[in-house]
Design an enzyme around this catalytic site. Structure first.
Site, short mmCIF file in Angstrom:
data_model
loop_
_atom_site.label_atom_id
_atom_site.label_comp_id
_atom_site.label_asym_id
_atom_site.label_seq_id
_atom_site.Cartn_x
_atom_site.Cartn_y
_atom_site.Cartn_z
N ASP A 96 -5.37 9.08 -3.85
CA ASP A 96 -5.78 8.94 -5.24
C ASP A 96 -6.00 10.31 -5.89
O ASP A 96 -6.56 11.20 -5.27
CB ASP A 96 -7.08 8.13 -5.29
N HIS A 130 2.62 13.57 -9.14
CA HIS A 130 3.15 12.71 -8.08
C HIS A 130 3.99 13.52 -7.09
O HIS A 130 3.96 13.27 -5.88
CB HIS A 130 3.99 11.59 -8.68
N SER A 163 0.46 -3.13 -6.07
CA SER A 163 1.07 -4.17 -6.90
C SER A 163 0.64 -4.03 -8.35
O SER A 163 1.37 -4.40 -9.27
CB SER A 163 0.69 -5.56 -6.34
N TRP A 176 2.65 -1.54 -11.09
CA TRP A 176 3.78 -1.95 -11.93
C TRP A 176 3.38 -2.03 -13.40
O TRP A 176 4.24 -2.02 -14.29
CB TRP A 176 4.32 -3.30 -11.47
N ARG A 198 1.74 0.23 -15.00
CA ARG A 198 1.66 1.57 -15.59
C ARG A 198 2.83 1.78 -16.55
O ARG A 198 3.79 1.02 -16.55
CB ARG A 198 1.68 2.63 -14.48
N LEU A 241 4.18 8.87 16.20
CA LEU A 241 3.28 8.43 15.14
C LEU A 241 3.93 7.26 14.41
O LEU A 241 5.10 7.31 14.04
CB LEU A 241 3.02 9.57 14.15
N ARG A 263 -10.44 7.93 1.36
CA ARG A 263 -10.02 7.87 -0.04
C ARG A 263 -10.33 9.20 -0.70
O ARG A 263 -11.43 9.72 -0.59
CB ARG A 263 -10.72 6.75 -0.80
N ARG A 316 -14.14 2.97 -3.55
CA ARG A 316 -13.77 1.56 -3.53
C ARG A 316 -12.44 1.41 -2.79
O ARG A 316 -11.69 2.36 -2.63
CB ARG A 316 -13.67 0.99 -4.94
N LEU A 317 -12.15 0.18 -2.38
CA LEU A 317 -10.92 -0.10 -1.62
C LEU A 317 -9.72 -0.36 -2.53
O LEU A 317 -8.58 -0.20 -2.10
CB LEU A 317 -11.13 -1.31 -0.70
N SER A 318 -9.96 -0.81 -3.75
CA SER A 318 -8.87 -1.05 -4.69
C SER A 318 -7.79 -1.97 -4.12
O SER A 318 -6.60 -1.66 -4.18
CB SER A 318 -8.26 0.28 -5.17
N GLU A 369 -14.51 2.54 9.41
CA GLU A 369 -15.39 3.56 8.88
C GLU A 369 -14.71 4.14 7.63
O GLU A 369 -13.49 4.10 7.50
CB GLU A 369 -15.62 4.67 9.91
#
Length: 249
Positions: A27, A44, A73, A76, A78, A138, A195, A201-203, A214
């Protein structure tokens, strides 16, 4: 995943436990660009560079799974120009970065509703997944057009369909069976969710899978995220007392 034992492990006696699975909500690209008077598109692109650093840091730390929230989701909704830039950046990444991922032993998988992307982009995703399928250093999951509520609803519908066909006894449904219908089926739950940007928040990200994760909420904007911040989050994780709802002996 069974939460009865902590999946984090150290590489030797006296060394810090390393989370098996780290998830990141990336974010702050827009705010990073706006703070510098730059177009959002450059934010970006800088975020894509930060992702490269995160992948490298995760591999060097011994993390086995890395899941990143790249496009929700809700994204879209934006502005069309920004959505076009994001999907174009994804196309560039898939065309130019997959060989480097494979060389570094990274297996790429995409979770989310890929049907909303065009045919060309879906084909690139499938090719990238196939080209890295044998890599084991990974596991990189990229959440694209992903929303956790949509994922859970889709799983519930699939369970209902299986019950309707007689392939599943609803009375026998348990957590492990339900998890098999999620986009993350066969993957361990995240031990640590990071985050950036200072939001807490998890959004709508990994709501089911985050039950015992955690959290590390970092003030840094995503384009400025680097190995130092990643390792600081791992150090913090190593100090946590993970009880999974049970009391200490």
């Amino acid at each position: 995943m069974d939460g009865s034992a902590d999946p984090a492990r150290g590489s030797g006696t006296g060394q810090r436990p390393v989370p098996c699975h780290v998830a990141i909500i990336m974010d702050g690209n827009r705010r990073w660009a706006e703070a510098r008077g730059l177009p959002v598109a450059l934010g970006h692109r800088a975020g894509a560079e930060a992702l490269r650093r995160a992948i490298r840091a995760a591999g060097e730390a011994g993390v086995q799974w890395l899941t990143v929230f790249a496009f929700s989701s809700e994204n879209w909704r934006r502005p069309a120009e920004e959505v076009q830039e994001l999907t174009g950046l994804l196309r560039f990444y898939l065309n130019h970065e997959v060989k480097a991922l494979a060389k570094e032993g990274v297996r790429l998988r995409v979770i989310g509703d890929r049907c909303r992307f065009g045919e060309e982009l879906r084909a690139l995703i499938e090719r990238a997944e196939a080209d890295t399928a044998s890599k084991t250093r990974l596991n990189l999951n990229v959440a694209l057009s992903y929303g956790a509520r949509d994922e859970i609803l889709a799983a519930a519908r699939a369970v209902a369909e299986a019950a309707k066909r007689g392939a599943l006894d609803p009375a026998a449904l348990d957590e492990a069976t339900f998890e098999g219908f999620l986009a993350t089926a066969g993957m361990p739950d995240p031990d640590l969710i990071i985050r950036t940007s200072g939001e807490q928040r998890l959004s709508n990200f990994l709501l089911w899978q985050a039950a015992y994760a955690e959290f590390a909420f970092l003030p840094v904007l995503w384009p400025d995220f680097d190995a130092e911040q990643f390792n600081a989050a791992l150090e913090s994780f190593a100090t946590r007392d993970r009880r999974y709802g049970a009391r200490n002996p």
